[in-house]
Design a protein around this motif. Structure first.
Motif, PDB file in Angstrom:
ATOM      1  N   PRO A 139     -12.844 -17.941  19.447  1.00 49.65           N
ATOM      2  CA  PRO A 139     -13.464 -17.810  18.124  1.00 49.65           C
ATOM      3  C   PRO A 139     -13.706 -16.345  17.770  1.00 49.65           C
ATOM      4  CG  PRO A 139     -15.096 -18.480  19.759  1.00 49.65           C
ATOM      5  CD  PRO A 139     -13.762 -18.508  20.448  1.00 49.65           C
ATOM      6  N   ASP A 140     -13.830 -16.077  16.479  1.00 47.55           N
ATOM      7  CA  ASP A 140     -14.177 -14.753  15.957  1.00 47.55           C
ATOM      8  C   ASP A 140     -13.158 -13.685  16.356  1.00 47.55           C
ATOM      9  OD1 ASP A 140     -15.972 -13.332  14.301  1.00 47.55           O
ATOM     10  OD2 ASP A 140     -16.869 -12.369  16.050  1.00 47.55           O
ATOM     11  N   THR A 141     -11.908 -14.098  16.541  1.00 44.66           N
ATOM     12  CA  THR A 141     -10.838 -13.128  16.781  1.00 44.66           C
ATOM     13  C   THR A 141     -10.504 -12.434  15.467  1.00 44.66           C
ATOM     14  OG1 THR A 141      -9.880 -14.445  18.562  1.00 44.66           O
ATOM     15  CG2 THR A 141      -8.446 -12.822  17.517  1.00 44.66           C
ATOM     16  N   GLU A 142     -10.360 -11.122  15.514  1.00 49.88           N
ATOM     17  CA  GLU A 142      -9.962 -10.369  14.323  1.00 49.88           C
ATOM     18  C   GLU A 142      -8.443 -10.394  14.207  1.00 49.88           C
ATOM     19  OE1 GLU A 142     -11.608  -6.316  12.985  1.00 49.88           O
ATOM     20  OE2 GLU A 142      -9.640  -5.839  13.854  1.00 49.88           O
ATOM     21  N   LEU A 143      -7.949 -10.796  13.055  1.00 49.54           N
ATOM     22  CA  LEU A 143      -6.510 -10.847  12.788  1.00 49.54           C
ATOM     23  C   LEU A 143      -6.181  -9.934  11.612  1.00 49.54           C
ATOM     24  CD1 LEU A 143      -5.470 -14.621  13.024  1.00 49.54           C
ATOM     25  CD2 LEU A 143      -4.962 -12.790  14.638  1.00 49.54           C
ATOM     26  N   ASP A 144      -5.417  -8.912  11.887  1.00 46.47           N
ATOM     27  CA  ASP A 144      -4.914  -8.024  10.841  1.00 46.47           C
ATOM     28  C   ASP A 144      -3.500  -8.480  10.515  1.00 46.47           C
ATOM     29  OD1 ASP A 144      -4.411  -5.976   9.095  1.00 46.47           O
ATOM     30  OD2 ASP A 144      -4.698  -4.354  10.543  1.00 46.47           O
ATOM     31  N   VAL A 145      -3.257  -8.829   9.253  1.00 45.44           N
ATOM     32  CA  VAL A 145      -1.995  -9.413   8.825  1.00 45.44           C
ATOM     33  C   VAL A 145      -1.397  -8.560   7.711  1.00 45.44           C
ATOM     34  CG1 VAL A 145      -0.915 -11.452   7.795  1.00 45.44           C
ATOM     35  CG2 VAL A 145      -2.850 -11.734   9.367  1.00 45.44           C
ATOM     36  N   TRP A 146      -0.086  -8.319   7.780  1.00 44.87           N
ATOM     37  CA  TRP A 146       0.582  -7.666   6.658  1.00 44.87           C
ATOM     38  C   TRP A 146       2.046  -8.063   6.606  1.00 44.87           C
ATOM     39  CZ3 TRP A 146      -0.402  -5.474  11.275  1.00 44.87           C
ATOM     40  CH2 TRP A 146       0.546  -4.639  11.875  1.00 44.87           C
ATOM     41  N   GLN A 147       2.609  -8.074   5.398  1.00 48.16           N
ATOM     42  CA  GLN A 147       3.981  -8.521   5.201  1.00 48.16           C
ATOM     43  C   GLN A 147       4.518  -7.963   3.891  1.00 48.16           C
ATOM     44  OE1 GLN A 147       3.068 -12.971   4.428  1.00 48.16           O
ATOM     45  NE2 GLN A 147       4.590 -12.440   2.862  1.00 48.16           N
ATOM     46  N   CYS A 148       5.846  -8.101   3.716  1.00 46.92           N
ATOM     47  CA  CYS A 148       6.463  -7.722   2.452  1.00 46.92           C
ATOM     48  C   CYS A 148       6.463  -8.923   1.507  1.00 46.92           C
ATOM     49  CB  CYS A 148       7.887  -7.221   2.688  1.00 46.92           C
ATOM     50  SG  CYS A 148       9.055  -8.507   3.206  1.00 46.92           S
ATOM     51  N   THR A 149       6.905  -8.696   0.295  1.00 45.30           N
ATOM     52  CA  THR A 149       7.014  -9.764  -0.698  1.00 45.30           C
ATOM     53  C   THR A 149       8.271 -10.592  -0.455  1.00 45.30           C
ATOM     54  OG1 THR A 149       8.296  -8.398  -2.213  1.00 45.30           O
ATOM     55  CG2 THR A 149       5.890  -8.285  -2.412  1.00 45.30           C
ATOM     56  N   GLU A 150       8.448 -11.621  -1.282  1.00 48.37           N
ATOM     57  CA  GLU A 150       9.661 -12.428  -1.196  1.00 48.37           C
ATOM     58  C   GLU A 150      10.890 -11.649  -1.649  1.00 48.37           C
ATOM     59  OE1 GLU A 150       9.106 -15.808  -3.657  1.00 48.37           O
ATOM     60  OE2 GLU A 150       8.623 -14.654  -5.457  1.00 48.37           O
ATOM     61  N   ASP A 151      10.678 -10.453  -2.229  1.00 50.64           N
ATOM     62  CA  ASP A 151      11.784  -9.584  -2.617  1.00 50.64           C
ATOM     63  C   ASP A 151      12.019  -8.467  -1.601  1.00 50.64           C
ATOM     64  OD1 ASP A 151      12.225 -10.968  -5.040  1.00 50.64           O
ATOM     65  OD2 ASP A 151      10.590  -9.851  -5.991  1.00 50.64           O
ATOM     66  N   GLY A 152      11.179  -8.410  -0.542  1.00 52.04           N
ATOM     67  CA  GLY A 152      11.436  -7.466   0.528  1.00 52.04           C
ATOM     68  C   GLY A 152      10.770  -6.113   0.398  1.00 52.04           C
ATOM     69  N   PHE A 153       9.645  -6.037  -0.324  1.00 51.56           N
ATOM     70  CA  PHE A 153       8.961  -4.752  -0.492  1.00 51.56           C
ATOM     71  C   PHE A 153       7.489  -4.862  -0.075  1.00 51.56           C
ATOM     72  CE2 PHE A 153      12.429  -4.603  -3.587  1.00 51.56           C
ATOM     73  CZ  PHE A 153      13.000  -3.368  -3.288  1.00 51.56           C
ATOM     74  N   TYR A 154       6.988  -3.811   0.577  1.00 52.93           N
ATOM     75  CA  TYR A 154       5.565  -3.709   0.887  1.00 52.93           C
ATOM     76  C   TYR A 154       4.832  -3.053  -0.284  1.00 52.93           C
ATOM     77  CZ  TYR A 154       6.571  -4.962   5.735  1.00 52.93           C
ATOM     78  OH  TYR A 154       6.965  -5.626   6.871  1.00 52.93           O
ATOM     79  N   ASP A 155       3.524  -3.271  -0.327  1.00 54.87           N
ATOM     80  CA  ASP A 155       2.749  -2.741  -1.441  1.00 54.87           C
ATOM     81  C   ASP A 155       2.880  -1.231  -1.577  1.00 54.87           C
ATOM     82  OD1 ASP A 155       1.334  -2.338   0.934  1.00 54.87           O
ATOM     83  OD2 ASP A 155      -0.627  -2.723   0.044  1.00 54.87           O
ATOM     84  N   VAL A 156       2.923  -0.518  -0.434  1.00 61.24           N
ATOM     85  CA  VAL A 156       2.991   0.938  -0.494  1.00 61.24           C
ATOM     86  C   VAL A 156       4.325   1.438  -1.018  1.00 61.24           C
ATOM     87  CG1 VAL A 156       1.273   1.269   1.319  1.00 61.24           C
ATOM     88  CG2 VAL A 156       3.697   1.052   1.939  1.00 61.24           C
TER      89      VAL A 156
END
Length: 289
Positions: A139-156
């Protein structure tokens, strides 16, 4: 001692003899020996060595607050994955590369929130558990998640198109180690090719593509953190990842679901895509406690 081809390595190694840090001395001596062996093997011309220095300079100049070209270089040379593999654990989920896009802080989110701030694609639910090596929920595990869009681009990569933090989230598992969030199925995509690393890939006839995936970093008390991916089964390039990060145990089915009750529980409508990805954390080494 005259500095010659034969004496060069010993002379430089000797210069580090007074290094106070034992580990630093070991690293510098080994680096010197391997680098000198490389130079003797390749026998670069002065112009070639200047070009190599220019390439590394360009790599450094390409780095900024949202792009890490040196990480990218380490990735495409397989060094990042080699370091991860050397430091991985047989008891937990396999580790993979951090990648060059973990450059901004993921926003805090509640379980069940959507990390898709665009709302343009079919909803996808990712769920799973975080477990100790013996199967005990964490329990209470920290999960950092990130991914690109369905078009293949990250927010940055698209600050004028995507809201900051799109595709990113910082979650904590519930009292049974469970997590779930909404998103879209990410696409395969090319790593940035507009810099020196891209030119290197072109010159060596290598493609720049990565298979579709979602990044995870998991932290739990008294356990070793893990940086990993959930790779989308059947994605193009799953057998030829440009950064060598695919491990068979991380390939995950993203399946179409028409389960009305499941959809209602996750706050989506049918049909939706569902992926289950459990993360197992190895125990922390005794010396680290």
């Amino acid at each position: 001692m005259d500095f010659t081809v034969e004496t060069a390595t010993d002379a430089v190694v000797e210069s580090f003899r007074q290094t106070k840090g034992q580990r630093l001395r070991q690293v510098m001596e080994s680096l010197t020996r391997h680098l000198h062996d490389f130079v003797r093997d390749i026998e670069p011309t002065t112009a070639e060595w200047e070009a190599a220095i220019g390439f590394l300079t360009a790599v450094g100049q390409t780095c900024d607050d949202t792009r890490q070209e040196f990480v990218l270089l380490s990735d495409v040379l397989g060094v990042s994955m080699l370091v991860e593999t050397l430091n991985g654990s047989d008891e937990g989920t396999e580790s993979t590369v951090l990648g060059p896009f973990h450059m901004t802080e993921s926003p805090l989110r509640e379980l069940g929130d959507s990390i898709d701030l665009l709302g343009t694609g079919r909803p996808c639910v990712v769920s799973g558990r975080t477990l100790a090596a013996d199967g005990t929920p964490l329990p209470d595990t920290e999960l950092d998640v990130w991914q690109c869009t369905e078009d293949g681009f990250y927010d940055v990569q698209q600050p004028d198109v995507q809201p900051q933090g799109n595709g990113r989230g910082l979650f904590r598992t519930d009292d049974q180690g469970r997590y779930w969030f909404r998103t879209v199925v990410p696409s395969h995509y090319p790593i940035p090719t507009d810099g020196p690393v891209g030119r290197l890939l072109e010159a060596t006839g290598r493609h720049p593509f990565r298979p579709a995936h979602i990044h995870f970093i998991a932290h739990a008390g008294h356990h070793r953190p893990v940086t990993t991916h959930a790779f989308v089964a059947g994605s193009p390039y799953v057998d030829s990842d440009a950064v060598f990060a695919v491990k068979r145990g991380l390939i995950t089915d993203f399946t179409e679901s028409y389960e009305e009750q499941e959809a209602e529980r996750f706050g989506v409508t049918v049909p939706f895509t569902h992926a289950t990805f459990d993360i197992v954390l190895a125990p922390e080494a005794e010396s680290a406690r």
